[in-house]
Design a protein around this motif. Structure first.
Motif, PDB file in Angstrom:
ATOM      1  N   LYS A   1      27.864 -20.560 -46.003  1.00 13.15           N
ATOM      2  CA  LYS A   1      29.048 -20.827 -46.833  1.00 13.15           C
ATOM      3  C   LYS A   1      28.639 -21.160 -48.265  1.00 13.15           C
ATOM      4  N   LEU A   2      27.602 -21.983 -48.421  1.00 10.27           N
ATOM      5  CA  LEU A   2      27.107 -22.325 -49.753  1.00 10.27           C
ATOM      6  C   LEU A   2      26.472 -21.114 -50.428  1.00 10.27           C
ATOM      7  N   GLN A   3      25.775 -20.288 -49.652  1.00 13.47           N
ATOM      8  CA  GLN A   3      25.136 -19.107 -50.229  1.00 13.47           C
ATOM      9  C   GLN A   3      26.173 -18.152 -50.821  1.00 13.47           C
ATOM     10  N   ARG A   4      27.272 -17.996 -50.154  1.00 10.96           N
ATOM     11  CA  ARG A   4      28.309 -17.090 -50.657  1.00 10.96           C
ATOM     12  C   ARG A   4      28.936 -17.601 -51.947  1.00 10.96           C
ATOM     13  N   LYS A   5      28.882 -18.895 -52.151  1.00 12.36           N
ATOM     14  CA  LYS A   5      29.439 -19.470 -53.380  1.00 12.36           C
ATOM     15  C   LYS A   5      28.421 -19.470 -54.514  1.00 12.36           C
ATOM     16  N   PHE A   6      27.172 -19.841 -54.202  1.00  8.49           N
ATOM     17  CA  PHE A   6      26.178 -20.034 -55.263  1.00  8.49           C
ATOM     18  C   PHE A   6      25.165 -18.896 -55.380  1.00  8.49           C
ATOM     19  N   LYS A   7      25.118 -17.998 -54.381  1.00  6.71           N
ATOM     20  CA  LYS A   7      24.314 -16.777 -54.453  1.00  6.71           C
ATOM     21  C   LYS A   7      22.798 -17.017 -54.496  1.00  6.71           C
ATOM     22  N   PHE A   8      22.316 -18.080 -53.879  1.00  2.27           N
ATOM     23  CA  PHE A   8      20.863 -18.222 -53.757  1.00  2.27           C
ATOM     24  C   PHE A   8      20.349 -17.238 -52.706  1.00  2.27           C
ATOM     25  N   PRO A   9      19.077 -16.852 -52.772  1.00  2.00           N
ATOM     26  CA  PRO A   9      18.546 -15.917 -51.768  1.00  2.00           C
ATOM     27  C   PRO A   9      18.518 -16.549 -50.382  1.00  2.00           C
ATOM     28  N   LEU A  10      18.768 -15.747 -49.390  1.00  2.00           N
ATOM     29  CA  LEU A  10      18.718 -16.180 -48.001  1.00  2.00           C
ATOM     30  C   LEU A  10      17.689 -15.308 -47.293  1.00  2.00           C
ATOM     31  N   ILE A  11      16.920 -15.912 -46.387  1.00  2.00           N
ATOM     32  CA  ILE A  11      15.907 -15.137 -45.677  1.00  2.00           C
ATOM     33  C   ILE A  11      15.894 -15.554 -44.209  1.00  2.00           C
ATOM     34  N   ILE A  12      15.784 -14.583 -43.321  1.00  2.00           N
ATOM     35  CA  ILE A  12      15.742 -14.845 -41.883  1.00  2.00           C
ATOM     36  C   ILE A  12      14.325 -14.595 -41.384  1.00  2.00           C
ATOM     37  N   THR A  13      13.766 -15.558 -40.635  1.00  2.00           N
ATOM     38  CA  THR A  13      12.391 -15.443 -40.161  1.00  2.00           C
ATOM     39  C   THR A  13      12.307 -15.793 -38.673  1.00  2.00           C
ATOM     40  N   SER A  14      11.139 -15.496 -38.096  1.00  2.00           N
ATOM     41  CA  SER A  14      10.918 -15.791 -36.674  1.00  2.00           C
ATOM     42  C   SER A  14      10.088 -17.047 -36.454  1.00  2.00           C
ATOM     43  N   ASN A  15       9.237 -17.414 -37.445  1.00  2.00           N
ATOM     44  CA  ASN A  15       8.282 -18.514 -37.260  1.00  2.00           C
ATOM     45  C   ASN A  15       7.422 -18.252 -36.026  1.00  2.00           C
ATOM     46  N   ALA A  16       6.955 -17.011 -35.905  1.00  2.00           N
ATOM     47  CA  ALA A  16       6.285 -16.561 -34.684  1.00  2.00           C
ATOM     48  C   ALA A  16       4.836 -17.015 -34.604  1.00  2.00           C
ATOM     49  N   TYR A  17       4.471 -17.528 -33.429  1.00  2.00           N
ATOM     50  CA  TYR A  17       3.094 -17.864 -33.108  1.00  2.00           C
ATOM     51  C   TYR A  17       2.514 -16.882 -32.091  1.00  2.00           C
ATOM     52  N   SER A  18       3.366 -16.198 -31.347  1.00  2.00           N
ATOM     53  CA  SER A  18       2.918 -15.234 -30.347  1.00  2.00           C
ATOM     54  C   SER A  18       3.867 -14.034 -30.355  1.00  2.00           C
ATOM     55  N   ILE A  19       3.494 -12.985 -29.633  1.00  2.00           N
ATOM     56  CA  ILE A  19       4.330 -11.789 -29.585  1.00  2.00           C
ATOM     57  C   ILE A  19       5.692 -12.085 -28.966  1.00  2.00           C
ATOM     58  N   TYR A  20       5.755 -13.143 -28.164  1.00  2.00           N
ATOM     59  CA  TYR A  20       7.020 -13.487 -27.508  1.00  2.00           C
ATOM     60  C   TYR A  20       8.000 -14.152 -28.472  1.00  2.00           C
ATOM     61  N   ASP A  21       7.504 -14.558 -29.644  1.00  2.00           N
ATOM     62  CA  ASP A  21       8.375 -15.164 -30.643  1.00  2.00           C
ATOM     63  C   ASP A  21       8.992 -14.127 -31.577  1.00  2.00           C
ATOM     64  N   LEU A  22       8.402 -12.946 -31.639  1.00  2.00           N
ATOM     65  CA  LEU A  22       8.909 -11.906 -32.532  1.00  2.00           C
ATOM     66  C   LEU A  22      10.200 -11.306 -31.982  1.00  2.00           C
ATOM     67  N   ARG A  23      11.082 -10.916 -32.884  1.00  2.00           N
ATOM     68  CA  ARG A  23      12.333 -10.256 -32.516  1.00  2.00           C
ATOM     69  C   ARG A  23      12.488  -8.990 -33.350  1.00  2.00           C
ATOM     70  N   THR A  24      13.066  -7.952 -32.777  1.00  2.00           N
ATOM     71  CA  THR A  24      13.269  -6.717 -33.530  1.00  2.00           C
ATOM     72  C   THR A  24      14.310  -6.939 -34.621  1.00  2.00           C
ATOM     73  N   PRO A  25      14.272  -6.129 -35.682  1.00  2.00           N
ATOM     74  CA  PRO A  25      15.326  -6.227 -36.696  1.00  2.00           C
ATOM     75  C   PRO A  25      16.720  -6.042 -36.102  1.00  2.00           C
ATOM     76  N   GLU A  26      16.817  -5.213 -35.071  1.00  2.00           N
ATOM     77  CA  GLU A  26      18.109  -4.996 -34.419  1.00  2.00           C
ATOM     78  C   GLU A  26      18.592  -6.271 -33.712  1.00  2.00           C
ATOM     79  N   ASP A  27      17.666  -6.978 -33.062  1.00  2.00           N
ATOM     80  CA  ASP A  27      18.027  -8.231 -32.396  1.00  2.00           C
ATOM     81  C   ASP A  27      18.482  -9.280 -33.411  1.00  2.00           C
ATOM     82  N   ILE A  28      17.771  -9.347 -34.529  1.00  2.00           N
ATOM     83  CA  ILE A  28      18.132 -10.310 -35.563  1.00  2.00           C
ATOM     84  C   ILE A  28      19.483  -9.953 -36.176  1.00  2.00           C
TER      85      ILE A  28
END
Length: 225
Positions: free
Chosen positions: A151-178
């Motif tokens: 909600k704040l991002q849509r008002k102030f337009k700061f960059p937003l980034i989505i990450t996995s914080n992955a330590y193993s292959i089981y933490d990774l998600r496909t771009p489609e899943d995200i």
């Protein structure tokens, strides 16, 4: 081109490529940083160097940003403490403020911090594994914090980034899943693409420009012969 800018193991590069990513940021902790770490780049897959800064207070943060900035293409601040959140948003040398909502009841971002993040191009991270790996009651709180940030991002337009914080292959998600996950938060297609593609690419572009800066407002420009 999709990127995951919060990965902790260089051996995940091959799996990230298989899942559909064009690159990752290999992030080390400032607590046990090894500047000689091998990031094993590949010709058709980008592995960028990154550091996650853990700071005791704003002054400690500024010192560590000064120390690690030139050594890394991606500089992340471990957020949660409101003073650290604010100091990170006020510093244009910071690329990403990670989980500003950590251990908080609110999102860790208010109107003042949102404006500062926008002015300084500091991206705010939404960490999907903090949702997936938490119990149901805490998961609902984190999703609510994500929506507050959105909600704040849509008002102030700061960059937003989505990450996995992955330590193993089981933490990774496909771009489609995200994409599907972000859609549950009512993010638009353009917002999702910016978070996975444009905003990470902008961070690297600024990192390349930063290396050529001589003084504030002036930089060297390479010319073709």
């Amino acid at each position: 081109m999709f990127f995951d800018f919060h990965v902790h193991n260089t051996h995940l590069a091959r799996e990230a490529k298989r899942l559909g990513y064009s690159g990752i940021a290999l992030v080390q902790s400032s607590k046990n940083y090894n500047k000689t770490a091998n990031i094993n780049p590949q010709d058709d897959f980008k592995v960028f160097s990154g550091v996650e800064i853990y700071a005791k207070n704003p002054e400690d943060l500024r010192k560590k940003v000064q120390k690690f900035r030139e050594l890394n293409e991606v500089l992340i601040v471990n957020g949660g403490d409101i003073k650290i959140n604010r100091a990170a948003c006020e510093d244009p040398r910071v690329d990403i403020l990670a989980h500003p909502y950590k251990n908080r009841r609110d999102s860790g971002i208010n109107h003042v911090l949102a404006k500062k993040a926008s002015e300084n191009n500091v991206a705010i991270e939404l960490n999907i594994n903090q949702v997936i790996k938490t119990r149901l009651s805490l998961r609902a709180k984190i999703l609510s914090q994500f929506r507050q940030i959105l909600k704040l991002q849509r008002k102030f337009k700061f960059p937003l980034i989505i990450t996995s914080n992955a330590y193993s292959i089981y933490d990774l998600r496909t771009p489609e899943d995200i994409t599907a996950f972000a859609g549950c938060m009512e993010m638009t297609h353009d917002e999702i693409i910016s978070s996975l593609s444009k905003n990470p690419a902008d961070i690297i572009e600024r990192s390349m420009i930063r290396k050529n800066v001589i003084v504030q407002g002036a930089r060297t420009i390479e010319q073709d012969d």
